[in-house]
Write a protein that holds these residues in place. Structure first.
Motif, PDB file in Angstrom:
ATOM      1  N   MET A  26       0.839  -1.174   0.000  1.00  8.98           N
ATOM      2  CA  MET A  26       0.000   0.000   0.000  1.00  8.98           C
ATOM      3  C   MET A  26       0.886   1.240   0.000  1.00  8.98           C
ATOM      4  SD  MET A  26      -3.353   1.292   2.082  1.00  8.98           S
ATOM      5  CE  MET A  26      -4.010  -0.281   2.228  1.00  8.98           C
TER       6      MET A  26
ATOM      7  N   ARG B 107      -7.284   2.926   3.041  1.00  8.41           N
ATOM      8  CA  ARG B 107      -6.352   3.873   2.442  1.00  8.41           C
ATOM      9  C   ARG B 107      -6.663   5.272   2.951  1.00  8.41           C
ATOM     10  NH1 ARG B 107      -4.622   4.368  -3.756  1.00  8.41           N
ATOM     11  NH2 ARG B 107      -3.272   2.753  -2.956  1.00  8.41           N
TER      12      ARG B 107
ATOM     13  N   ASN C  54       1.344   6.513   3.919  1.00 10.33           N
ATOM     14  CA  ASN C  54       0.208   6.962   4.694  1.00 10.33           C
ATOM     15  C   ASN C  54       0.660   8.121   5.580  1.00 10.33           C
ATOM     16  OD1 ASN C  54      -1.983   7.258   6.381  1.00 10.33           O
ATOM     17  ND2 ASN C  54      -2.254   5.090   6.718  1.00 10.33           N
TER      18      ASN C  54
END
Length: 115
Positions: free
Chosen positions: A1, A111, A4
């Motif tokens: 991913m 997300r 963040n």
């Protein structure tokens, strides 16, 4: 991913505040005051949604129908952040929201990313 930047991932809380468009706090719309205070306190994000029709504790129908223009349409403020941050924000809301509904639910953040 992807990266963040807010550090928000996995388990979180979704805070929903149901109010009327005409509700006020400190001389401004209540939904605006809530969002600005959430930002000031560093919550991850907030969204204001305006409804077309609804009713609440007083059972008065509020609608956006052309022939029945309402000046008090339903508004929902949604805020997602960690349980710790949301729980810390609840006492602030108690001082701001005089009428309305406040709910919490657990959510899973998949997300949270800026461009």
């Amino acid at each position: 991913m992807a990266e963040n930047p807010g550090g928000l991932s996995g388990e979180a809380l979704l805070l929903r505040i149901f109010l009327g468009e005409s509700d006020r706090f400190g001389g401004r719309p209540l939904y605006e005051a809530i969002v600005l205070e959430a930002k000031r306190r560093g919550l991850a994000g907030a969204t204001v949604l305006k409804g077309f029709m609804g009713y609440g504790a007083h059972s008065r129908i509020h609608t956006a129908k052309v022939l029945q223009l309402s000046e008090d349409l339903p508004v929902v403020v949604e805020i997602v952040d960690t349980e710790e941050k949301v729980q810390a924000f609840l006492p602030v809301l108690e001082g701001m929201v005089r009428e309305g509904l406040i709910t919490l639910e657990k959510v899973r953040v998949l997300r949270y990313q800026s461009r």
